[in-house]
Design a protein around this motif. Structure first.
Motif, PDB file in Angstrom:
ATOM      1  N   ARG A 247      -9.922   8.498  11.886  1.00  0.00           N
ATOM      2  CA  ARG A 247      -9.359  10.001  12.187  1.00  0.00           C
ATOM      3  C   ARG A 247      -7.804  10.206  11.900  1.00  0.00           C
ATOM      4  O   ARG A 247      -7.882  11.327  11.262  1.00  0.00           O
ATOM      5  CB  ARG A 247     -10.129  10.627  13.683  1.00  0.00           C
ATOM      6  N   GLU A 248      -6.739   9.573  12.462  1.00  0.00           N
ATOM      7  CA  GLU A 248      -5.407   9.632  12.447  1.00  0.00           C
ATOM      8  C   GLU A 248      -4.750   9.372  11.310  1.00  0.00           C
ATOM      9  O   GLU A 248      -4.436  10.730  10.752  1.00  0.00           O
ATOM     10  CB  GLU A 248      -5.472   8.459  13.424  1.00  0.00           C
ATOM     11  N   TYR A 249      -5.445   8.308  10.451  1.00  0.00           N
ATOM     12  CA  TYR A 249      -4.563   8.459   9.158  1.00  0.00           C
ATOM     13  C   TYR A 249      -5.497   8.005   8.344  1.00  0.00           C
ATOM     14  O   TYR A 249      -6.100   7.676   7.975  1.00  0.00           O
ATOM     15  CB  TYR A 249      -3.683   7.300   9.242  1.00  0.00           C
ATOM     16  N   GLU A 250      -4.878   8.330   6.672  1.00  0.00           N
ATOM     17  CA  GLU A 250      -5.650   8.963   5.469  1.00  0.00           C
ATOM     18  C   GLU A 250      -6.137   7.412   5.148  1.00  0.00           C
ATOM     19  O   GLU A 250      -4.833   6.527   5.004  1.00  0.00           O
ATOM     20  CB  GLU A 250      -5.126   9.569   4.508  1.00  0.00           C
ATOM     21  N   PRO A 251      -7.154   6.646   4.523  1.00  0.00           N
ATOM     22  CA  PRO A 251      -7.162   5.351   4.247  1.00  0.00           C
ATOM     23  C   PRO A 251      -6.232   5.365   3.253  1.00  0.00           C
ATOM     24  O   PRO A 251      -5.113   3.776   3.068  1.00  0.00           O
ATOM     25  CB  PRO A 251      -8.305   5.279   3.855  1.00  0.00           C
ATOM     26  N   ARG A 252      -6.043   6.103   1.931  1.00  0.00           N
ATOM     27  CA  ARG A 252      -5.230   6.281   0.797  1.00  0.00           C
ATOM     28  C   ARG A 252      -3.910   5.847   1.127  1.00  0.00           C
ATOM     29  O   ARG A 252      -3.437   5.309   0.265  1.00  0.00           O
ATOM     30  CB  ARG A 252      -5.326   6.864  -0.506  1.00  0.00           C
ATOM     31  N   VAL A 253      -3.020   6.850   1.742  1.00  0.00           N
ATOM     32  CA  VAL A 253      -1.552   6.410   2.365  1.00  0.00           C
ATOM     33  C   VAL A 253      -1.481   5.319   2.639  1.00  0.00           C
ATOM     34  O   VAL A 253      -1.040   5.176   2.410  1.00  0.00           O
ATOM     35  CB  VAL A 253      -1.689   7.964   3.674  1.00  0.00           C
ATOM     36  N   VAL A 254      -1.936   4.592   3.705  1.00  0.00           N
ATOM     37  CA  VAL A 254      -2.061   3.900   4.507  1.00  0.00           C
ATOM     38  C   VAL A 254      -2.190   2.600   3.743  1.00  0.00           C
ATOM     39  O   VAL A 254      -0.972   1.216   3.771  1.00  0.00           O
ATOM     40  CB  VAL A 254      -3.056   3.145   5.661  1.00  0.00           C
ATOM     41  N   GLU A 255      -3.220   1.979   2.298  1.00  0.00           N
ATOM     42  CA  GLU A 255      -3.624   1.650   1.348  1.00  0.00           C
ATOM     43  C   GLU A 255      -1.757   1.521   0.949  1.00  0.00           C
ATOM     44  O   GLU A 255      -1.555   0.065   0.463  1.00  0.00           O
ATOM     45  CB  GLU A 255      -4.204   1.898   0.368  1.00  0.00           C
ATOM     46  N   ALA A 256      -1.381   2.431   0.563  1.00  0.00           N
ATOM     47  CA  ALA A 256       0.184   3.043  -0.468  1.00  0.00           C
ATOM     48  C   ALA A 256       0.981   2.396   0.155  1.00  0.00           C
ATOM     49  O   ALA A 256       1.633   1.829  -0.312  1.00  0.00           O
ATOM     50  CB  ALA A 256       0.090   4.334  -0.919  1.00  0.00           C
ATOM     51  N   LEU A 257       1.460   2.664   1.897  1.00  0.00           N
ATOM     52  CA  LEU A 257       2.081   1.971   2.545  1.00  0.00           C
ATOM     53  C   LEU A 257       1.619   0.123   2.776  1.00  0.00           C
ATOM     54  O   LEU A 257       3.760  -0.524   2.260  1.00  0.00           O
ATOM     55  CB  LEU A 257       1.784   2.231   3.771  1.00  0.00           C
ATOM     56  N   ALA A 258       1.064  -0.123   2.762  1.00  0.00           N
ATOM     57  CA  ALA A 258       0.809  -1.480   2.774  1.00  0.00           C
ATOM     58  C   ALA A 258       1.248  -2.007   1.437  1.00  0.00           C
ATOM     59  O   ALA A 258       1.825  -3.112   1.125  1.00  0.00           O
ATOM     60  CB  ALA A 258      -0.711  -1.831   2.473  1.00  0.00           C
ATOM     61  N   ARG A 259       1.212  -1.627   0.044  1.00  0.00           N
ATOM     62  CA  ARG A 259       1.484  -1.916  -1.023  1.00  0.00           C
ATOM     63  C   ARG A 259       3.624  -1.554  -1.837  1.00  0.00           C
ATOM     64  O   ARG A 259       4.410  -2.756  -1.770  1.00  0.00           O
ATOM     65  CB  ARG A 259       1.498  -0.960  -1.986  1.00  0.00           C
ATOM     66  N   VAL A 260       3.592  -0.544  -0.553  1.00  0.00           N
ATOM     67  CA  VAL A 260       5.211  -0.218  -0.760  1.00  0.00           C
ATOM     68  C   VAL A 260       6.499  -0.901   0.353  1.00  0.00           C
ATOM     69  O   VAL A 260       7.131  -1.459   0.292  1.00  0.00           O
ATOM     70  CB  VAL A 260       5.353   1.398  -0.148  1.00  0.00           C
ATOM     71  N   CYS A 261       5.043  -1.940   1.330  1.00  0.00           N
ATOM     72  CA  CYS A 261       6.327  -2.384   2.431  1.00  0.00           C
ATOM     73  C   CYS A 261       6.816  -3.520   2.106  1.00  0.00           C
ATOM     74  O   CYS A 261       7.972  -3.926   2.537  1.00  0.00           O
ATOM     75  CB  CYS A 261       5.127  -2.628   3.963  1.00  0.00           C
ATOM     76  N   PRO A 262       6.719  -4.212   1.474  1.00  0.00           N
ATOM     77  CA  PRO A 262       7.237  -5.399   0.841  1.00  0.00           C
ATOM     78  C   PRO A 262       8.447  -5.047   0.112  1.00  0.00           C
ATOM     79  O   PRO A 262       9.083  -5.560   0.430  1.00  0.00           O
ATOM     80  CB  PRO A 262       5.658  -6.547  -0.002  1.00  0.00           C
ATOM     81  N   ARG A 263       8.595  -4.539  -0.775  1.00  0.00           N
ATOM     82  CA  ARG A 263       9.383  -4.205  -1.573  1.00  0.00           C
ATOM     83  C   ARG A 263      10.305  -3.378  -0.523  1.00  0.00           C
ATOM     84  O   ARG A 263      11.327  -3.492  -1.271  1.00  0.00           O
ATOM     85  CB  ARG A 263       8.358  -2.575  -2.885  1.00  0.00           C
ATOM     86  N   ILE A 264      10.238  -2.671   0.608  1.00  0.00           N
ATOM     87  CA  ILE A 264      11.545  -1.910   0.855  1.00  0.00           C
ATOM     88  C   ILE A 264      11.273  -2.795   1.986  1.00  0.00           C
ATOM     89  O   ILE A 264      13.315  -2.932   2.817  1.00  0.00           O
ATOM     90  CB  ILE A 264      10.288  -0.576   1.878  1.00  0.00           C
ATOM     91  N   SER A 265      10.999  -3.903   2.321  1.00  0.00           N
ATOM     92  CA  SER A 265      11.885  -4.629   3.656  1.00  0.00           C
ATOM     93  C   SER A 265      12.698  -5.641   2.437  1.00  0.00           C
ATOM     94  O   SER A 265      13.148  -6.224   3.310  1.00  0.00           O
ATOM     95  CB  SER A 265      10.256  -5.694   4.333  1.00  0.00           C
TER      96      SER A 265
END
Length: 406
Positions: A387-405
């Motif tokens: 309900r709260e968060y769109e799945p594809r946005v969360v999965e995109a975040l999971a791919r992006v986080c390692p690069r940002i970190s």
């Protein structure tokens, strides 16, 4: 692969010129000076593009140069590539002195695009093929040069898209849009200089560079205005940090995460700009609170309080001169991805969904940005995708986080 091809082309060109000699040095020096000056005058253009329009036009003109003041020239593809490479290095010296790193992607693209334009024109001109087919004079000659410039621009667009972190289809759209802005002026200037130089000689270089310089000045002014606007927005966003409502650096971290996710999902340059503005200002509504939220973590508030802060922030933003779309994103970012009936249709726009996820991630992970905590927070966000968060946005975040970190 693109960088490797560019290096091979430069090395092969250097070897070719070393063996067969450097011809018409004064012509090469004149065009080299124009290219170097263009590199020195490199400017930031819309879409985070750092370009040298004058240098690119000069390189294209030299690649398509057939005659000079009525006399045939004899330089070939290898000399064109070598002159561009040397001039670009000389023009990059002031930037290196100021501590700015050279843009390897831009250099690789340009040398391959210039080499491609020279390959389309120089062998056919020097061997008399164009003359035998009646394409060395008149409208046919101009049309052929223009076609070479257009194909070279197309190669540059494709290479830029391949080197971009944005998905290929979106990158092609963005680069094509950029080509229609300043790229068309670059190609036109290069074509005009090469044709005019055949009649009036090297005077064509300064004479026909002026319109492009004026165009570049206009883009530079626009870029400066946009940079000032972003600085103003960033300063306003820091008001919540100064007042103690949010943790230091929260707004900038959310903006960085949101922009990375937006790029991963294929947002256009303009959409990314609005997304960044909204991410910077998403917490401005907290200034209306009597007591600060512990840690400024709005993701931990009840839904009604989140929406109230979003509405108040939206009202503040509408009075700042920021594009109205930003206020809409901030207001809708407080809404869950799915409504009470479980439907996602008619929910918040994609930018608002991205800001919501990026904000929740930083609220939950800012105290420990390590890999273990990151995976734990991502698991919490995935658990909220019903309900709260769109799945594809969360999965995109999971791919992006390692690069940002990293």
């Amino acid at each position: 692969m693109v960088h490797g091809a560019a290096v091979v082309l430069v090395v092969v060109s250097l070897g070719w010129v070393s063996v067969f000699g450097f011809v018409e040095p004064w012509i090469a020096v004149a065009f080299g000076v124009l290219i170097a000056l263009g590199e020195v005058a490199r400017t930031a253009l819309p879409g985070e593009r750092d370009q040298a329009p004058l240098g690119a036009a000069g390189a294209l003109a030299y690649a398509l140069l057939g005659s000079l003041a009525g006399e045939r020239t004899h330089h070939g593809v290898a000399q064109v590539v070598l002159v561009w490479s040397i001039a670009a290095l000389v023009g990059a010296v002031p930037s290196l002195v100021r501590g700015r790193r050279p843009n390897a992607d831009s250099a690789a693209r340009r040398v391959l695009a210039v080499g491609f334009a020279a390959l389309l024109f120089q062998p056919l001109y020097n061997r008399g093929v164009l003359l035998r087919h009646g394409l060395e004079h008149g409208p046919g000659y101009a049309a052929y040069i223009a076609a070479c410039a257009g194909l070279s621009a197309g190669v540059d667009v494709c290479l830029a898209a391949l080197l971009s972190e944005t998905p290929l289809r979106r990158a092609l759209c963005d680069e094509t849009t950029a080509l229609l802005r300043i790229g068309s002026a670059v190609a036109a200037t290069g074509v005009v200089i090469s044709i005019a130089a055949g009649e009036i000689g090297l005077w064509a270089l300064p004479l026909f560079s002026v319109p492009l310089l004026l165009t570049q000045a206009g883009f530079r002014r626009y870029a400066a205005i946009r940079a000032t606007q972003r600085q103003t927005i960033a300063s306003l966003a820091r008001a919540t940090e100064v007042a103690g409502y949010t943790l230091p650096g929260h707004a900038q971290r959310v903006a960085t995460i949101a922009r990375g996710v937006g790029r991963e999902l294929g947002l256009s340059d303009q959409e990314l700009l609005l997304l960044e503005y909204a991410a910077l200002m998403h917490d401005i509504g907290q200034l209306s609170l009597v007591d600060p939220i512990p840690g400024g973590a709005t993701a931990l508030l009840c839904p009604e309080e989140q929406r109230r802060i979003g509405r108040l922030g939206s009202e503040v933003i509408r009075r700042t001169g920021v594009p109205p779309e930003v206020a809409e994103i901030v207001a809708r970012a407080a809404e869950p991805y799915r409504g009470a009936d479980g439907a996602s249709d008619g929910g918040p726009p994609l930018a608002a969904r991205i800001v919501r996820v990026a904000n929740a991630y930083d609220d939950l992970a800012c105290d420990d940005p390590g890999p273990a905590r990151r995976e734990e927070v991502l698991a919490q966000l995935r658990a909220g995708t019903e309900r709260e968060y769109e799945p594809r946005v969360v999965e995109a975040l999971a791919r992006v986080c390692p690069r940002i970190s990293g």
